[in-house]
Write an enzyme that holds these catalytic residues in place. Sequence first.
Site, mmCIF file in Angstrom:
data_model
loop_
_atom_site.group_PDB
_atom_site.id
_atom_site.type_symbol
_atom_site.label_atom_id
_atom_site.label_comp_id
_atom_site.label_asym_id
_atom_site.label_seq_id
_atom_site.Cartn_x
_atom_site.Cartn_y
_atom_site.Cartn_z
ATOM 1 C CB CYS A 144 17.143 -29.026 -9.307
ATOM 2 S SG CYS A 144 18.513 -29.872 -10.118
ATOM 3 C CG HIS A 164 13.538 -30.277 -6.870
ATOM 4 N ND1 HIS A 164 14.642 -30.772 -7.519
ATOM 5 C CD2 HIS A 164 13.707 -30.592 -5.566
ATOM 6 C CE1 HIS A 164 15.444 -31.355 -6.655
ATOM 7 N NE2 HIS A 164 14.901 -31.264 -5.457
#
Length: 621
Positions: A83, A137
């Site tokens: 991610c 993120h």
Amino acid sequence: MSAPGSPRGSPPALLRALLLALAVCPPLSAACLPRRNVLLLLVDDLRPALGCYGDALAVTPSADALAAQSALFTAAFAQQALCAPSRTSLLTSRRPQTLRLFDTGSYWRWAAGNFTSLPQMFRERGYHTAAMGKVFHPGVVSNHSDDQPYSWSEPPYHPPAQQFKNWPVCLDADGELHADLFCPVDPRTQPLHTLPDIQTAERAVSWLRQRAAPGASTDPWLLAVGLHKPHIPLKMPFEYLNLYPPESVPPPSYSHRPPGLPEVAWNPWMDLRRRHDVAQLNISFPYGPMPELFARSVRQGYYAAVSYADDLLGRVLAALADSGQAARTVVLLAGDHGWALGERGEWAKYSTSEDATRTLLLLHLPGETGSLEGFRHVSPLKAAGRRRQRRGPSAAVVVRSPVELLDVMPTLTEAALNVTLPRCPAEGSQPQLCTEGRSLLPLVRGIHRHGRTPAPRGPHELYRLINSTSAGDLELQLLTNRVPNAALGSPTRQSPTTRPCSGLVVTLEGGSPSRRAAAFSQYPRPSVLPRSDSDQPQLRDIRVMGYSVRTRHLRYTEWVAYDHVALRPHWDDLFARELYDHRGDPLEVENVADEPACRHIVRAMSRLLRSQGVEVEGGGD
């Protein structure tokens, strides 16, 4: 004749005003074209398990309706199947190598350079930018602030229920609550009596309504909405499981580790093993298979979570339509990478494989690919009866060329701002604003102009590098190469008599290869053999890097030694190679890198791989 009241020979007032306007805003000037809003929709860990991608199992009416008015990219790839690096790459249009980010432990502005982000660029050009849910993120990689104060005009919204994401709220077979992987729930029984993505969608709907209210600002806007599901745990309202009865969920087509898969390439899916329900299965490390019945439950839970996310996306898209702003809003829907569902015995992401790196990408251009003004939300819970047999992708425009998520930023800046980002230099210092990707608008508009999606190429192709119109650039063209006695058409599987790499000829002309018709990904490893941190090694522990390139029919990967201090690969210190011919091996189970018939392919693909912009150490073919 002169206008009354004007000196002889001077233009009339209207003509003078027109000439002044043309001087300030020449035709086709980016500064004078109307600017569009942007709705950026990001979904965590979403492989292309959507009806519009030809998945006959998926119940995703909202994504399908969006695709019907959009361009759909069948071959969109993340730059790293994790991610933090993937999202940072997408939002800065730089590769993980440039960002010096392969884990979750650094902030690019400090570690690599003060590079302009996608929302920052829009904000600096007068847009109101807002983020809801998971966009950047969280944590160190976005400076614990979602890149504030640079990127957003208002404080980013994070759903309060997200703080309970790993709480033991999953009812297990023993009748107790645990922190499980498979976790259908009743939202009313959860902390705060809801779920995080529900809160995010509600906030986005409210925001869009406020922007359309009387007296609201007329400034253009960029709204980024990030949903967490289907990221694990697979926690979704239990009613979405009813869309996928266990007997309707097929097992993986190839569910064990292929004999030719290098050990360094294996992802031991540690994040799943740490979940309570998976730990109870006592699966041997690192290659033990997941039991078939539990594997079916995981696949069922993943699809249910996808339908849950689709339901929420539909609410946001309906709010856009109801706001009256759909006609001037570019919409882009993407995942941050893929997610393996037991194919080749692997689960989750954390690798360079097709299932880990391939994701969805839909681009809606109002007035070009269609209209969302009449979009209406249909819940998957009411659309299960509409499931039908699907034969392939279905969209207004279907783009089959390999593309990358770092293409998102130059695409949106051109589509909404009418600004073309400069290409980043291959060497030397990096400017604050540039792209290592390319705008996808020429692909979309080129196909749209012809009124149809080009038919698939023949089974045999010639990869040839020729000089393109761009100064000093090269283009990788795919040209049909008819082999004697070869059948026409593009088979989905190779016949038993068709050898891997047969009919593929690779010639490299004019110097270094091009990136134009290829997508690049990479993934780090702490060692050649699998260990407990193989899926997410910290930077200080990285010793090996896998670099992968995907063309229309081939995936080629090299696993090489990596210097985590100098941040550079040692190409001559090669641990393993992978080559998959997708014409007959879409699941990537037959590694043909050592096949004699593929040697010429390996040599050429190695050169193409090493051209992606990383610094070469040593270097010959």
